[in-house]
Design a protein around this motif. Structure first.
Motif, short mmCIF file in Angstrom:
data_model
loop_
_atom_site.label_atom_id
_atom_site.label_comp_id
_atom_site.label_asym_id
_atom_site.label_seq_id
_atom_site.Cartn_x
_atom_site.Cartn_y
_atom_site.Cartn_z
N LEU A 169 21.84 -26.84 148.40
CA LEU A 169 20.80 -25.95 149.01
C LEU A 169 20.35 -25.01 147.96
O LEU A 169 19.15 -24.70 147.89
CB LEU A 169 21.34 -25.27 150.25
N THR A 176 12.20 -24.71 142.75
CA THR A 176 11.08 -25.03 143.66
C THR A 176 10.44 -23.50 143.82
O THR A 176 9.18 -23.51 143.58
CB THR A 176 11.32 -25.71 145.02
N THR A 180 6.96 -21.82 142.07
CA THR A 180 5.86 -21.59 142.91
C THR A 180 5.34 -20.32 142.52
O THR A 180 4.12 -20.03 142.33
CB THR A 180 6.22 -21.95 144.29
N PRO A 237 5.83 -28.06 143.22
CA PRO A 237 7.06 -27.85 142.24
C PRO A 237 7.94 -29.25 142.02
O PRO A 237 8.45 -29.39 141.10
CB PRO A 237 7.75 -26.78 143.01
N ALA A 238 7.77 -30.11 143.12
CA ALA A 238 8.46 -31.26 142.85
C ALA A 238 7.41 -32.29 142.81
O ALA A 238 6.97 -32.92 143.93
CB ALA A 238 9.35 -31.53 144.27
N VAL A 242 10.99 -36.27 146.15
CA VAL A 242 12.50 -37.09 145.89
C VAL A 242 12.29 -38.53 145.94
O VAL A 242 11.59 -38.91 147.10
CB VAL A 242 13.66 -36.39 146.85
N PHE A 307 6.08 -30.50 150.66
CA PHE A 307 7.52 -30.53 150.90
C PHE A 307 7.93 -31.89 151.36
O PHE A 307 8.86 -31.97 152.25
CB PHE A 307 7.80 -29.62 152.16
N GLY A 308 6.93 -32.89 151.45
CA GLY A 308 7.28 -34.14 151.97
C GLY A 308 6.80 -34.11 153.49
O GLY A 308 6.19 -33.09 154.11
N SER A 309 7.19 -35.22 154.05
CA SER A 309 6.92 -35.57 155.43
C SER A 309 7.83 -36.32 156.02
O SER A 309 8.34 -37.17 155.29
CB SER A 309 5.59 -36.17 155.37
#
Ligand code: HEM
Length: 378
Positions: A169, A176, A180, A237-238, A242, A307-309
């Motif tokens: 965590l 990140t 930002t 930031p990523a 992943v 943040f992905g999905s």
């Protein structure tokens, strides 16, 4: 760790646990004062630095903001981890080169891992000592809650799970968020109209006679929220998210994907796709108040997924957005920023799993509010 665990009961349990015990709205609300006081302390330090140094150069003081944003969060060790982890992705793609350990990266990675492990080991020891002294205090933070929930698990396993989850965590949150914030300020310095506009918004909704902006104040700062979305669009930031791996043969959108296939998302490219975004490389926060007003960053609009999905989407979105809004609102409210000799900020990105600004962000700061506002609060 949650982020690297394959889909299954362990991942499900740990993710549920982190979501409920640290990242739920209820828990975030309980920890609100901690965040607000951290931001206040860091800004007070910045103000004191300005106060101490101001005479030597008029009322402007040169500060390196990339480091400051990093200090608000945690420390450089985490950043080193991501820089090296990025190199490991390359080494995984070319495994025949790995044994050579070109550049000594594997050795450095082991050293960083050891230092990180010692850091969390120290936190765990502190928690255990605290529990031994005073049971009532043991659940005041995530590690404490985990310790009590893992009470029935064998001690060595409980320690490993607790350290891995807590460290995951911290690692996922630290780099990140600070990256930002650095990009947001850099973009604003290169787009002074937007900087003026957000400061006007602060004057209207907060006012120049109030120093500290609380999390509840940030709800009205819609332009600032658009700036954050636009920053996450241009500088996710990523940038490669992943890596996902298919655990069984499947078909995606008509393509046959065999088990073990890696799927790497190029978020950076998706976010600058000219078929979707007008003037994709321009910084235009206004788009999120007009043409893309209904776009969020919570995985609902596939054109914007910092943040992905889906199932493995970042569980820290609300936490991240709160920290970003709170820190940026306060820093932009407290200080005026100028680049040395008014030159544009260098926007080159450094390589790694995350994409920090390659060079320092050196800026002149000076207070923006009347002196009495700082003096009565610092
Ligand atoms: C600006 C800030 C952040 C960004 C841009 C970000 C982005 C991401 C991305 C792209 C992923 C991978 C999603 C996927 O696989 O589809 C991810 C995963 C993750 N993030 Fe974040 N993140 C941020 C902040 C945070 C924070 C503050 C926390 C926790 C305190 C956090 C915890 C995690 C965890 C635990 C995962 C792994 C989830 C899983 O595999 O189930 N992140 N994040």
């Amino acid at each position: 760790m949650i982020a690297t665990a394959p889909y299954g009961p362990y991942w499900r349990q740990m993710r549920k646990f982190a979501t409920i015990e640290l990242l739920s709205n209820h828990r975030l609300n309980l920890l609100k004062h901690g965040r607000e006081s951290e931001v206040k302390t860091s800004l007070q330090r910045l103000y004191q630095l300005w106060n101490k140094k101001k005479c030597s150069n008029g009322d402007k003081v040169l500060v390196e903001m990339k480091r400051w944003f990093r200090d608000v969060t945690l420390n450089n060790l985490v950043h080193e981890f991501f820089e090296l982890a990025g190199k490991f992705v390359v080494a995984d793609a070319l495994p025949f080169l790995r044994w050579l350990d070109i550049g000594g990266e594997e050795k450095r990675m082991k050293k960083v891992y050891k230092e990180l492990d010692q850091l969390v080991e120290g936190w765990l020891r502190e928690h255990r000592e605290k529990i031994a002294e005073n049971e009532a205090n043991s659940e005041e933070d995530f590690m404490g809650v985990m310790l009590s929930k893992l009470r029935d698990v064998e001690e060595h396993d409980a320690n490993t799970i607790n350290k891995a989850t807590s460290l995951n965590l911290v690692l996922a949150a630290e780099d990140t968020t600070s990256i930002t914030m650095t990009w947001a300020l850099a973009l604003l310095l290169n787009n002074r109209d937007a900087l003026d506009k957000v400061q006007q918004e602060l004057d209207i909704h907060v006012g120049k006679d109030k120093l500290l902006i609380s999390e509840s104040d940030t709800k009205n700062l819609v332009y600032l929220q658009s700036i954050i979305k636009e920053t996450l669009r241009l500088y996710p930031p990523a940038p490669l998210s992943v890596t996902h791996e298919a655990i069984k043969n499947c078909t995606v959108d008509g393509y046959d994907v065999s088990a073990g296939t890696w799927l790497i998302f190029n978020l950076h490219k998706i976010h600058r796709d000219p078929h979707i975004w007008t003037d994709p490389s321009e910084f235009r926060p206004e788009r999120f108040m007009t043409t893309h007003k209904d776009f969020d960053v919570r995985g609902n609009n596939f054109e914007l997924i910092p943040f992905g999905s889906g199932r493995r989407m970042c569980p820290g979105i609300s936490f991240a957005l709160q920290v970003l809004q709170l820190t940026l609102a306060n820093v932009l409210h407290w200080f005026e920023f100028k680049t040395p000799s008014g030159e544009a900020v260098d926007m080159r990105e450094a390589p790694g799993l995350t994409s920090p600004k390659a060079t320092p962000l050196e800026v002149y700061i000076s207070p923006r509010l009347p002196a009495f506002v700082y003096n009565s609060n610092t």
